[in-house]
Design an enzyme around this catalytic site. Structure first.
Site, PDB file in Angstrom:
ATOM      1  N   SER A  86     -67.813 -19.384  90.683  1.00 14.18           N
ATOM      2  CA  SER A  86     -68.801 -20.015  89.679  1.00 14.18           C
ATOM      3  C   SER A  86     -67.652 -20.692  88.693  1.00 14.18           C
ATOM      4  O   SER A  86     -66.824 -20.135  88.692  1.00 14.18           O
ATOM      5  CB  SER A  86     -69.519 -19.194  89.071  1.00 14.18           C
ATOM      6  N   THR A 112     -78.926 -14.281 101.120  1.00 13.18           N
ATOM      7  CA  THR A 112     -79.584 -14.771 102.172  1.00 13.18           C
ATOM      8  C   THR A 112     -78.770 -13.697 103.277  1.00 13.18           C
ATOM      9  O   THR A 112     -77.842 -13.092 103.222  1.00 13.18           O
ATOM     10  CB  THR A 112     -79.789 -16.097 102.561  1.00 13.18           C
TER      11      THR A 112
HETATM   12  N1  SAH Z   1     -69.247 -14.425  91.856  1.00 15.05           N
HETATM   13  C1  SAH Z   1     -68.980 -14.939  93.098  1.00 15.05           C
HETATM   14  C2  SAH Z   1     -69.908 -15.813  93.481  1.00 15.05           C
HETATM   15  C3  SAH Z   1     -69.910 -16.384  94.770  1.00 15.05           C
HETATM   16  S1  SAH Z   1     -71.310 -17.148  95.591  1.00 15.05           S
HETATM   17  C4  SAH Z   1     -67.550 -15.631  92.802  1.00 15.05           C
HETATM   18  O1  SAH Z   1     -67.661 -16.475  91.428  1.00 15.05           O
HETATM   19  O2  SAH Z   1     -66.633 -15.841  93.437  1.00 15.05           O
HETATM   20  C5  SAH Z   1     -72.273 -16.107  95.882  1.00 15.05           C
HETATM   21  C6  SAH Z   1     -71.936 -15.114  97.159  1.00 15.05           C
HETATM   22  O3  SAH Z   1     -73.140 -14.154  97.420  1.00 15.05           O
HETATM   23  C7  SAH Z   1     -71.362 -15.714  98.106  1.00 15.05           C
HETATM   24  O4  SAH Z   1     -69.953 -15.388  98.448  1.00 15.05           O
HETATM   25  C8  SAH Z   1     -72.246 -15.281  99.553  1.00 15.05           C
HETATM   26  O5  SAH Z   1     -71.311 -15.276 100.639  1.00 15.05           O
HETATM   27  C9  SAH Z   1     -72.707 -14.085  98.731  1.00 15.05           C
HETATM   28  N2  SAH Z   1     -74.056 -13.594  99.458  1.00 15.05           N
HETATM   29  C10 SAH Z   1     -75.041 -14.387  99.719  1.00 15.05           C
HETATM   30  N3  SAH Z   1     -76.219 -13.617 100.222  1.00 15.05           N
HETATM   31  C11 SAH Z   1     -75.632 -12.377 100.312  1.00 15.05           C
HETATM   32  C12 SAH Z   1     -75.957 -11.021 100.748  1.00 15.05           C
HETATM   33  N4  SAH Z   1     -77.200 -10.751 101.159  1.00 15.05           N
HETATM   34  N5  SAH Z   1     -75.310  -9.933 100.291  1.00 15.05           N
HETATM   35  C13 SAH Z   1     -73.961  -9.995 100.040  1.00 15.05           C
HETATM   36  N6  SAH Z   1     -73.400 -11.151  99.563  1.00 15.05           N
HETATM   37  C14 SAH Z   1     -74.083 -12.031  99.899  1.00 15.05           C
END
Ligand code: SAH
Length: 258
Positions: free
Chosen positions: A79, A250
């Site tokens: 983000s 997801t």
């Molecule tokens: N705070 C992180 C956000 C990453 S984007 C950063 O700034 O780096 C959101 C993340 O959620 C992705 O890495 C994606 O792989 C993860 N994600 C999506 N669904 C998930 C789930 N069911 N369990 C764990 N992680 C998940």
């Protein structure tokens, strides 16, 4: 706009976000414009964000010090720093020495690192029951369902000087389905969810400590950030905070088809 906050170093990026009012606005919105609270809260966030060099958590270092999101592969993004500041400010009163935090969808590991520094910052307000002689063990669990991202986040944290915290178990990065939380270390005082859930995962509510807060985007086409607060008696309050656009919470297959 993103370019107004860019810098040539991490320190400069944060200083510019502070100077052009982005950090003050983000934090001020959260604390309802109370000036003294805004200053105290934004000071804590600035100190923590300066300790986390964003260049250690991105794929393309040339854009590391821009206030904009960046793709990190596998359908995920790191983000924008102002969104991280925003999330941290909503959880700030719950990030106290000795507290436990769960970061769901930890991706690059950037926010897990910021949350860790907020918990271990001695200038953060102490919980009234704390005894300064007892050693407080901050604990941040990052849970991510793409194992390659979990591995990468661990190397990012090590590069960023947090190898010792990982070794001591003060930070733990695990691979798993964050919709189920991470029961073995529950309850958590603060839970951050970094991806939009179609509905509130009940497991997270169960793993929230009394007096704690979940920060979570909920929705599919239309998404909003919610606070889920649990009071000391276990009563849950859900408050809508603002509209957002996050990647979905997801399963891995659906995410990589995105
Ligand atoms: N705070 C992180 C956000 C990453 S984007 C950063 O700034 O780096 C959101 C993340 O959620 C992705 O890495 C994606 O792989 C993860 N994600 C999506 N669904 C998930 C789930 N069911 N369990 C764990 N992680 C998940």
């Amino acid at each position: 706009m993103a370019w107004t906050s860019s810098g040539s170093s991490n320190e400069e990026l944060i200083d510019n976000m502070l100077r052009n009012g982005i950090l003050g606005k983000v934090v001020g919105d959260v604390v309802d414009g109370d000036k003294s609270k805004t200053e105290g809260a934004s000071d804590r966030i600035v100190r923590a964000m300066k300790k986390v060099d964003r260049a250690n958590y991105v794929r393309d270092k040339r854009d590391a010090y821009e206030d904009s999101p960046q793709t990190i592969g596998h359908g995920a993004t790191i983000s924008a720093p102002h969104m991280h500041a925003y999330a941290a400010s909503h959880l700030l009163p719950y990030l106290l020495p000795g507290g436990r935090v769960l970061d769901v969808g930890s991706g690059s590991g950037y926010l897990s690192a910021v949350l860790y520094h907020l918990i271990e910052d001695p200038q953060g307000q102490k919980p009234s029951s704390s005894d300064s002689d007892t050693e407080l063990k901050p604990l941040v669990i990052g849970i991510e369902h793409v194992s390659e991202l979990t591995d990468w986040s661990i190397s990012n944290l090590k590069r960023d000087g947090l190898g010792e915290a990982l070794e001591k178990g003060q930070i733990e990065m695990v691979t798993g389905d964050g919709r189920l939380g991470y029961p073995s270390n529950a309850p958590y005082d603060a839970i951050h969810v970094g991806a939009a859930a179609p509905e509130l995962p009940q497991a997270l509510v169960e793993q929230l400590a009394p007096g704690g807060r979940i920060f979570i985007p909920i929705g599919t086409y239309k998404q909003n950030i919610y606070h889920i607060d649990k009071d000391e008696s276990g009563k849950i309050t859900q408050t809508e905070v603002m509209g957002v656009r996050y990647v979905p919470l997801t399963d891995r297959k659906s995410q990589e088809m995105h």
